[in-house]
Design a protein around this motif. Structure first.
Motif, PDB file in Angstrom:
ATOM      1  N   ILE A  78      -1.800 -66.287  45.185  1.00 26.49           N
ATOM      2  CA  ILE A  78      -3.205 -67.128  45.132  1.00 26.49           C
ATOM      3  C   ILE A  78      -4.209 -66.224  44.488  1.00 26.49           C
ATOM      4  CG2 ILE A  78      -4.783 -67.349  47.110  1.00 26.49           C
ATOM      5  CD1 ILE A  78      -2.382 -67.735  49.184  1.00 26.49           C
ATOM      6  N   LEU A  79      -4.365 -64.901  44.507  1.00 20.67           N
ATOM      7  CA  LEU A  79      -5.178 -64.283  43.766  1.00 20.67           C
ATOM      8  C   LEU A  79      -5.159 -64.500  42.342  1.00 20.67           C
ATOM      9  CD1 LEU A  79      -5.538 -60.965  45.674  1.00 20.67           C
ATOM     10  CD2 LEU A  79      -6.935 -62.759  45.730  1.00 20.67           C
ATOM     11  N   MET A  95      13.508 -68.599  50.217  1.00 17.13           N
ATOM     12  CA  MET A  95      14.804 -68.587  51.178  1.00 17.13           C
ATOM     13  C   MET A  95      16.022 -69.408  50.368  1.00 17.13           C
ATOM     14  SD  MET A  95      12.929 -69.770  54.863  1.00 17.13           S
ATOM     15  CE  MET A  95      12.133 -71.085  54.317  1.00 17.13           C
ATOM     16  N   ARG A  96      15.637 -70.362  49.635  1.00 15.07           N
ATOM     17  CA  ARG A  96      16.536 -71.075  48.869  1.00 15.07           C
ATOM     18  C   ARG A  96      17.481 -70.226  47.791  1.00 15.07           C
ATOM     19  NH1 ARG A  96      12.046 -75.738  47.784  1.00 15.07           N
ATOM     20  NH2 ARG A  96      12.674 -76.918  49.634  1.00 15.07           N
ATOM     21  N   VAL A 103       0.471 -72.839  48.902  1.00 16.35           N
ATOM     22  CA  VAL A 103       1.183 -71.864  48.011  1.00 16.35           C
ATOM     23  C   VAL A 103       2.220 -70.987  48.637  1.00 16.35           C
ATOM     24  CG1 VAL A 103       0.763 -69.627  46.435  1.00 16.35           C
ATOM     25  CG2 VAL A 103      -0.800 -71.890  46.386  1.00 16.35           C
ATOM     26  N   ALA A 104       1.904 -70.663  50.027  1.00 14.66           N
ATOM     27  CA  ALA A 104       2.495 -69.602  50.940  1.00 14.66           C
ATOM     28  C   ALA A 104       4.055 -70.372  51.052  1.00 14.66           C
ATOM     29  CB  ALA A 104       1.775 -69.216  52.112  1.00 14.66           C
ATOM     30  N   VAL A 105       4.057 -71.607  51.558  1.00 15.28           N
ATOM     31  CA  VAL A 105       5.040 -72.422  51.853  1.00 15.28           C
ATOM     32  C   VAL A 105       6.093 -72.331  50.439  1.00 15.28           C
ATOM     33  CG1 VAL A 105       6.004 -74.744  52.270  1.00 15.28           C
ATOM     34  CG2 VAL A 105       4.164 -73.824  53.718  1.00 15.28           C
ATOM     35  N   ARG A 106       5.491 -72.745  49.307  1.00 18.52           N
ATOM     36  CA  ARG A 106       6.301 -72.663  48.286  1.00 18.52           C
ATOM     37  C   ARG A 106       6.981 -71.362  48.150  1.00 18.52           C
ATOM     38  NH1 ARG A 106       6.852 -75.658  43.353  1.00 18.52           N
ATOM     39  NH2 ARG A 106       7.011 -77.328  44.765  1.00 18.52           N
ATOM     40  N   VAL A 107       6.099 -70.209  48.366  1.00 16.27           N
ATOM     41  CA  VAL A 107       6.875 -69.032  47.896  1.00 16.27           C
ATOM     42  C   VAL A 107       7.927 -68.507  48.888  1.00 16.27           C
ATOM     43  CG1 VAL A 107       6.085 -66.462  48.111  1.00 16.27           C
ATOM     44  CG2 VAL A 107       4.567 -67.672  46.883  1.00 16.27           C
ATOM     45  N   ALA A 108       7.730 -68.943  50.170  1.00 18.75           N
ATOM     46  CA  ALA A 108       8.792 -68.873  51.162  1.00 18.75           C
ATOM     47  C   ALA A 108       9.952 -69.842  50.870  1.00 18.75           C
ATOM     48  CB  ALA A 108       8.191 -69.119  52.598  1.00 18.75           C
ATOM     49  N   VAL A 123       8.405 -63.189  56.950  1.00 17.79           N
ATOM     50  CA  VAL A 123       7.172 -63.990  57.019  1.00 17.79           C
ATOM     51  C   VAL A 123       5.983 -62.644  56.321  1.00 17.79           C
ATOM     52  CG1 VAL A 123       5.049 -64.643  58.263  1.00 17.79           C
ATOM     53  CG2 VAL A 123       7.388 -65.525  58.579  1.00 17.79           C
ATOM     54  N   ASP A 124       5.903 -61.443  56.634  1.00 17.76           N
ATOM     55  CA  ASP A 124       5.320 -60.531  56.177  1.00 17.76           C
ATOM     56  C   ASP A 124       5.425 -60.683  54.755  1.00 17.76           C
ATOM     57  OD1 ASP A 124       4.041 -60.108  58.400  1.00 17.76           O
ATOM     58  OD2 ASP A 124       5.057 -58.077  58.923  1.00 17.76           O
ATOM     59  N   ASP A 125       6.590 -60.581  54.357  1.00 12.63           N
ATOM     60  CA  ASP A 125       7.011 -60.270  52.687  1.00 12.63           C
ATOM     61  C   ASP A 125       6.620 -61.584  51.935  1.00 12.63           C
ATOM     62  OD1 ASP A 125       8.139 -57.877  53.212  1.00 12.63           O
ATOM     63  OD2 ASP A 125      10.206 -58.759  53.081  1.00 12.63           O
ATOM     64  N   PHE A 126       6.932 -62.656  52.716  1.00 12.51           N
ATOM     65  CA  PHE A 126       6.322 -64.113  51.958  1.00 12.51           C
ATOM     66  C   PHE A 126       4.846 -64.158  51.885  1.00 12.51           C
ATOM     67  CE2 PHE A 126      10.195 -66.072  54.277  1.00 12.51           C
ATOM     68  CZ  PHE A 126      11.147 -65.883  53.328  1.00 12.51           C
ATOM     69  N   VAL A 127       4.054 -63.677  52.897  1.00 11.09           N
ATOM     70  CA  VAL A 127       2.622 -63.709  52.886  1.00 11.09           C
ATOM     71  C   VAL A 127       2.169 -62.609  51.692  1.00 11.09           C
ATOM     72  CG1 VAL A 127       0.483 -63.101  54.085  1.00 11.09           C
ATOM     73  CG2 VAL A 127       2.325 -64.662  55.275  1.00 11.09           C
TER      74      VAL A 127
END
Lengths: 78, 207
Positions: B60-61, B89-90, B80-85, B49-53
């Motif tokens: 985001i910036l 993961m996929r 945006v964070a959910v899409r990155v994660a 989660v730390d890496d995804f965030v």
């Protein structure tokens, strides 16, 4: 090519849900934050944003992200 | 954590209070993602989660100008964070799997469909075989190779659309359009043959 009955059902369900006009994944993503806030406010999203609702019902990848976002927002609100 | 309006988030992230705004955003995204992914990630949830965030904050910036202000800023940022994660993961989940792996019995030439779990009821089995022949004809004659491969990779193989798109050297939107055209074509052909989709579903319903 061997397919299971479950795969055939999924294929037919996706064909059954097909509309002439559908949002792309990108357009659905653009609208998702607004859609999900309406959902959390208890509004009728199927009526207000039917194309987003339809896309989420037919695209497993977008659906998965929507459900995760819903969970994340509930955690943020809680 | 400081409560902010959308405008305050934008101005703080762009201005003199950027460091504090980023830390506040990190707190919000970490809390949301940890909860959302806890049932999906079994090991090293915190570090993943730390890496995804971290990646999400950079995104985001970079993309703040595209925020349209139609939702809370934190809802948009969490999206945006959910899409990155999920993208990561996929990628990890499917990294060693090719489209050919998902269609092992199709060696290039189209092989007719066979049901792997036919009904024990002989009458129903006959109906299933007739319907399967119809669907087989649609897949073989009405779809292009690309449409057929993508449809089966997603529905039969369970591969997410963006992973199929990468393997087909296209993008998620273009592949969705290709699949939409395929579904419309199959729907129209089934109706031309006088079959309702309910007819087909009934033949393949659970025993």
């Amino acid at each position: 090519m061997k397919l299971s009955s479950d795969t055939i059902r999924k294929m037919i369900n996706s064909i059954q849900s097909t509309r002439d006009e559908e949002l792309s994944c990108g357009h659905c993503y653009d609208e998702l934050d607004r859609f999900i806030e309406m959902k959390l406010e208890g509004k009728n999203v199927a009526e207000a944003m039917p194309l987003v609702e339809a896309h989420l019902n037919i695209c497993p990848a977008c659906r998965e992200e929507y459900e995760a976002l819903l969970e994340a927002l509930k955690a943020m609100a809680g | 954590m400081q409560m902010r309006t959308n405008q305050e988030w934008l101005s703080d992230l762009r201005g003199d209070h950027q460091d504090q705004a980023i830390e506040d955003l990190r707190y919000v995204l970490t809390r949301g993602l940890t909860y959302a992914l806890s049932s999906r990630i079994k090991t090293d949830l915190e570090s993943q989660v730390d890496d995804f965030v971290q990646d999400a904050i950079l995104r985001i910036l970079d993309k703040m100008d595209t925020f349209r202000g139609e939702s809370r800023f934190t809802t948009w940022a969490q999206k945006v964070a959910v899409r990155v994660a999920f993208t990561e993961m996929r990628r990890q989940r499917w990294k060693d799997i090719s489209l050919e792996d998902l269609l092992p019995e199709d060696s290039g030439d189209y092989t007719p469909l066979v049901l792997s779990d036919p009904s024990p009821d002989p009458e129903k089995q006959t109906a299933q075989n007739m319907m399967l022949e119809t669907i087989d004809g649609l897949l073989k004659d009405d779809l292009t190779d690309l449409q057929r491969t993508a449809l089966l990779a997603i529905i039969h193989g369970g591969m997410p659309i963006e992973e199929v798109a990468i393997r087909m050297n296209t993008n998620r939107n273009a592949l969705y359009k290709l699949l939409h055209d395929a579904r419309k074509q199959m729907k129209a052909r089934l109706l031309e043959k006088g079959l309702t989709l309910q007819d087909v579903l009934e033949v393949f319903e659970n025993e």
